[in-house]
Design a protein around this motif. Structure first.
Motif, PDB file in Angstrom:
ATOM      1  N   ASN A  55       0.835  -1.206   0.000  1.00  0.00           N
ATOM      2  CA  ASN A  55       0.000   0.000   0.000  1.00  0.00           C
ATOM      3  C   ASN A  55       0.868   1.254   0.000  1.00  0.00           C
ATOM      4  OD1 ASN A  55      -2.436  -1.414   0.070  1.00  0.00           O
ATOM      5  ND2 ASN A  55      -2.420  -1.545   2.302  1.00  0.00           N
ATOM      6  N   ALA A  56       1.891   1.255   0.869  1.00  0.00           N
ATOM      7  CA  ALA A  56       2.785   2.407   0.945  1.00  0.00           C
ATOM      8  C   ALA A  56       3.591   2.566  -0.337  1.00  0.00           C
ATOM      9  CB  ALA A  56       3.720   2.265   2.141  1.00  0.00           C
ATOM     10  N   GLU A  57       4.066   1.435  -0.882  1.00  0.00           N
ATOM     11  CA  GLU A  57       4.865   1.509  -2.105  1.00  0.00           C
ATOM     12  C   GLU A  57       4.034   1.978  -3.293  1.00  0.00           C
ATOM     13  OE1 GLU A  57       7.975   1.353  -2.023  1.00  0.00           O
ATOM     14  OE2 GLU A  57       8.188   0.542  -0.004  1.00  0.00           O
ATOM     15  N   SER A  58       2.771   1.594  -3.323  1.00  0.00           N
ATOM     16  CA  SER A  58       1.884   2.046  -4.403  1.00  0.00           C
ATOM     17  C   SER A  58       1.681   3.554  -4.346  1.00  0.00           C
ATOM     18  CB  SER A  58       0.543   1.320  -4.305  1.00  0.00           C
ATOM     19  OG  SER A  58      -0.354   1.793  -5.299  1.00  0.00           O
ATOM     20  N   ALA A  59       1.459   4.067  -3.130  1.00  0.00           N
ATOM     21  CA  ALA A  59       1.289   5.515  -2.964  1.00  0.00           C
ATOM     22  C   ALA A  59       2.575   6.253  -3.294  1.00  0.00           C
ATOM     23  CB  ALA A  59       0.856   5.822  -1.527  1.00  0.00           C
ATOM     24  N   ARG A  60       3.719   5.666  -2.890  1.00  0.00           N
ATOM     25  CA  ARG A  60       5.014   6.293  -3.176  1.00  0.00           C
ATOM     26  C   ARG A  60       5.295   6.306  -4.681  1.00  0.00           C
ATOM     27  NH1 ARG A  60       7.670   3.406  -0.006  1.00  0.00           N
ATOM     28  NH2 ARG A  60       7.592   4.801   1.788  1.00  0.00           N
ATOM     29  N   LEU A  61       4.890   5.248  -5.367  1.00  0.00           N
ATOM     30  CA  LEU A  61       5.101   5.182  -6.813  1.00  0.00           C
ATOM     31  C   LEU A  61       4.352   6.298  -7.525  1.00  0.00           C
ATOM     32  CD1 LEU A  61       6.152   3.689  -9.336  1.00  0.00           C
ATOM     33  CD2 LEU A  61       4.088   2.276  -9.256  1.00  0.00           C
ATOM     34  N   ALA A  62       3.101   6.499  -7.124  1.00  0.00           N
ATOM     35  CA  ALA A  62       2.298   7.558  -7.756  1.00  0.00           C
ATOM     36  C   ALA A  62       2.928   8.928  -7.511  1.00  0.00           C
ATOM     37  CB  ALA A  62       0.871   7.520  -7.209  1.00  0.00           C
ATOM     38  N   ALA A  63       3.403   9.159  -6.277  1.00  0.00           N
ATOM     39  CA  ALA A  63       4.020  10.451  -5.958  1.00  0.00           C
ATOM     40  C   ALA A  63       5.303  10.668  -6.742  1.00  0.00           C
ATOM     41  CB  ALA A  63       4.294  10.526  -4.456  1.00  0.00           C
ATOM     42  N   LEU A  64       6.117   9.622  -6.858  1.00  0.00           N
ATOM     43  CA  LEU A  64       7.386   9.741  -7.567  1.00  0.00           C
ATOM     44  C   LEU A  64       7.182   9.958  -9.067  1.00  0.00           C
ATOM     45  CD1 LEU A  64       9.473   7.003  -5.726  1.00  0.00           C
ATOM     46  CD2 LEU A  64       9.899   9.459  -5.700  1.00  0.00           C
TER      47      LEU A  64
END
Length: 263
Positions: free
Chosen positions: A227-236
């Motif tokens: 979940n955190a990595e998915s959100a981080r991917l979108a932000a990056l």
């Protein structure tokens, strides 16, 4: 100051974009592998602990195989002995009937002989992977009981399972009383096998629970939070797009210098 040799804005934008791309690659790798620690360089401490726990899991997997083999050997003998006790009880009843007046002793003797032959056959067939705990001249067997990780010499623990000569159990039994004694000995042997079986079963369940606990521990240390990595991917990805735009804007400064030399 505007310079055609140094574009500070472009350099800053390029550094920012490079860092964003690096973070993006890290996040994409975590998403593709499901791990946030895949090698020592990601986190030395967690990688080292997880590697040790994986090694212990490999050992426990071998222990589970050994427990399964031992359980099958003991269970085979226990099942055969349990069935033989029931047949021996039938033999005892036949001897009682034989002592009753008016019965055909020859027929009863033939039935008893047949039942005794069944027990011998059961003893001879109670084999698993070449191991028989009930056959004549059988040797006591060591079976795996677990893994001792403590002390100076950790290793697999075993216990010795005694054999019982089922083939000879009723050879000398010719009366109801002597058969009763043989049955008592068979019950004692079955109880010993049952105790070994219970111990192995308990250890098998514990080992499975321990493997599950280790897997959970490894996951806590090295698994990625999707979940955190998915959100981080979108932000990056947004940061990457903005970085590209920022670099493009910074590069237009050099083009603006040309306008100063136009008539």
């Amino acid at each position: 100051m505007s310079s055609i040799l140094t574009n500070a804005s472009a350099m800053t934008a390029l550094q920012t974009l490079a860092q964003t791309n690096k973070n993006l690659a890290t996040t994409q790798n975590r998403i593709s592998t499901g791990l946030r620690v895949t090698e020592a360089s990601d986190n030395v401490a967690y990688w080292s602990i997880a590697t040790g726990m994986r090694t212990q899991n490999s050992v426990l997997a071998a222990v589970q195989d050994g427990l399964g083999l031992g359980k099958a050997i003991v269970d085979t003998a226990y099942t055969a002995l349990d069935k033989s006790i029931k047949i021996a009880q039938d033999i005892q009843a036949k001897y009682v009937a034989k002592e009753t007046s008016g019965t055909d002793e020859d027929i009863i003797e033939a039935e008893i002989a047949n039942l005794k032959a069944q027990i011998v056959q059961i003893a001879q067939s109670a084999t698993f992977q070449g191991v028989n705990l009930l056959k004549a001249n059988a040797e006591a067997q060591k079976v795996v009981t677990g893994f001792d990780a403590g002390g100076d010499t950790p290793g697999i623990t075993t216990m010795e399972v005694a054999v019982y000569d089922l083939e000879a159990a009723l050879t000398q039994a010719t009366t109801s009383g002597t058969v009763g004694g043989a049955i008592d000995a068979m019950k004692a042997a079955a109880a010993a096998l049952g105790s070994s079986k219970t111990r192995i079963t308990t250890q098998t369940e514990y080992t499975k629970d321990l493997v599950d606990a280790l897997n959970r521990g490894i996951g806590t240390l090295v698994d990625a939070d999707m979940n955190a990595e998915s959100a981080r991917l979108a932000a990056l990805q947004v940061q990457q797009q903005l970085g590209i735009q920022g670099l493009s804007i910074a590069n237009t400064n050099s083009q603006n210098i040309l306008s100063l030399f136009r008539n």
